[in-house]
Design an enzyme around this catalytic site. Structure first.
Site, PDB file in Angstrom:
ATOM      1  N   HIS A  22       1.203   3.883   2.150  1.00 14.17           N
ATOM      2  CA  HIS A  22       1.628   4.586   3.354  1.00 14.17           C
ATOM      3  C   HIS A  22       3.131   4.849   3.271  1.00 14.17           C
ATOM      4  CE1 HIS A  22      -1.755   3.924   6.536  1.00 14.17           C
ATOM      5  NE2 HIS A  22      -1.717   5.173   6.122  1.00 14.17           N
TER       6      HIS A  22
ATOM      7  N   ASP B 149      -0.140  -4.297   5.776  1.00 19.03           N
ATOM      8  CA  ASP B 149      -0.823  -3.733   6.940  1.00 19.03           C
ATOM      9  C   ASP B 149      -2.307  -4.035   6.840  1.00 19.03           C
ATOM     10  OD1 ASP B 149       1.608  -2.735   7.650  1.00 19.03           O
ATOM     11  OD2 ASP B 149       0.969  -0.641   7.769  1.00 19.03           O
TER      12      ASP B 149
ATOM     13  N   ASP C  54       5.654   4.794   5.254  1.00 22.14           N
ATOM     14  CA  ASP C  54       6.653   3.906   5.843  1.00 22.14           C
ATOM     15  C   ASP C  54       6.903   2.650   5.015  1.00 22.14           C
ATOM     16  OD1 ASP C  54       3.965   3.358   6.789  1.00 22.14           O
ATOM     17  OD2 ASP C  54       4.810   1.868   8.147  1.00 22.14           O
ATOM     18  N   HIS C  55       6.084   2.427   3.978  1.00 19.73           N
ATOM     19  CA  HIS C  55       6.270   1.279   3.098  1.00 19.73           C
ATOM     20  C   HIS C  55       6.856   1.661   1.736  1.00 19.73           C
ATOM     21  CE1 HIS C  55       3.959  -1.757   5.526  1.00 19.73           C
ATOM     22  NE2 HIS C  55       3.600  -0.615   6.110  1.00 19.73           N
TER      23      HIS C  55
ATOM     24  N   HIS D 127       0.865  -1.177   0.000  1.00 15.00           N
ATOM     25  CA  HIS D 127       0.000   0.000   0.000  1.00 15.00           C
ATOM     26  C   HIS D 127       0.907   1.234   0.000  1.00 15.00           C
ATOM     27  CE1 HIS D 127       0.906  -0.588   4.243  1.00 15.00           C
ATOM     28  NE2 HIS D 127       0.365   0.553   4.563  1.00 15.00           N
TER      29      HIS D 127
END
Length: 288
Positions: free
Chosen positions: A71, A182, A73-74, A69
């Site tokens: 976000h 996540d 942090d990914h 996804h």
């Protein structure tokens, strides 16, 4: 990688097991996978590039990048990796990028943000944009791709309010590796985790999250409630792994909340009797 029985095993290295909160020991979420002669990256959080240098000499051979996804942090390490490979000429054609709807726009905007750098380097004549911008596939639930020795399926998970979030199931003969991405507890993750040799799942220590909620007020309390609502708790993942008959549960994207790895394992053990490991950066695993 072929084992003595002739089956093709899947080797996994956890590059980053952390969260958006900076941690010296746990970099952003990312997984490095080797199947036969193919090298794969799943997610590309902060610090991924430098973890790759420590993980394997095969990092230059990455052929595919899968994003769960969008976000930050990914994905925030993606520019580091693509630019390093481009400038150092690790490839003629960059790795194929697979991700949720919105991935192509994200990449285009990223290229725009680095427009001056791209202009300067391409004007020098030693690199071209075709060596930087990957071929992109945006997927939906049940998307599959088959390669010589393995296949992969992307499946929707529930990380609402994120509209498009995915997990991935990698299969090679009788070997199965599942990456949850996540997600909160959801039927689709259980379905695609069935009989997995290894399931890599995110986790939040449930008691620690509830303590944080109870000790907070106003916006901060609402924040903790929201985080617990769209992530997998330590009690839930044990139930899911048991129901899906997972052989080895590997916990990552660790939201410890002042807890310890032992606290996570104790919660998982209330319902799951299989092997469980709390992941560390650069930890390695094989399906058989």
């Amino acid at each position: 990688m072929t084992n003595p029985t002739g089956s093709v095993s899947i080797q996994l290295t956890l590059l980053g097991t952390g969260t958006p909160i900076p941690d010296r020991d746990r970099h952003g979420p990312s997984q490095f996978i080797e199947i036969a002669d193919d090298v794969i990256l799943v997610d590309c959080g902060p610090g991924t590039l430098h973890r790759l240098l420590a993980a394997s000499p095969n990092f230059k051979a990455i052929k595919y990048i899968f994003l769960t996804h969008l976000h930050s942090d990914h994905i925030s390490g993606l520019a580091d990796f693509l630019w390093a490979g481009w400038i150092a000429r690790w490839w003629t054609v960059p790795p194929v990028l697979v991700g949720p709807p919105g991935t192509e726009e994200f990449v285009d905007r990223m290229l725009y943000a680095y427009e001056e750098d791209i202009r300067l380097r391409t004007e020098e004549g030693s690199v071209t944009l075709s060596g930087l911008r990957p071929e992109i596939y945006e997927i939906d639930d049940g998307w599959t791709a088959t390669h010589d020795m393995w296949s992969v399926t992307g499946f929707r998970v529930d990380h609402f309010p994120v509209k498009y979030a995915f997990g991935y199931r990698f299969e090679s003969q009788d070997n199965v590796l599942v990456i949850s991405g996540d997600t909160r507890m959801c039927e689709n993750l259980q379905k695609y985790s069935e009989n997995a040799n290894i399931l890599v799942s995110e986790v939040a220590w449930e008691l620690g999250m509830k303590r944080a909620i109870e000790s907070s007020e106003g916006p901060q309390r609402a924040r903790w409630e929201r985080i617990l609502h769209y992530h997998m708790s330590s009690l839930e993942i044990g139930k899911l792994a048991a129901n899906a008959r997972v052989q080895h549960l590997v916990l990552s994207h660790l939201m410890l909340m002042d807890g310890t790895p032992a606290d996570l394992i104790n919660d998982v053990r209330t319902s799951f009797g299989g092997k469980v490991t709390v992941g560390e950066d650069l930890a390695k695993f094989r399906t058989n």
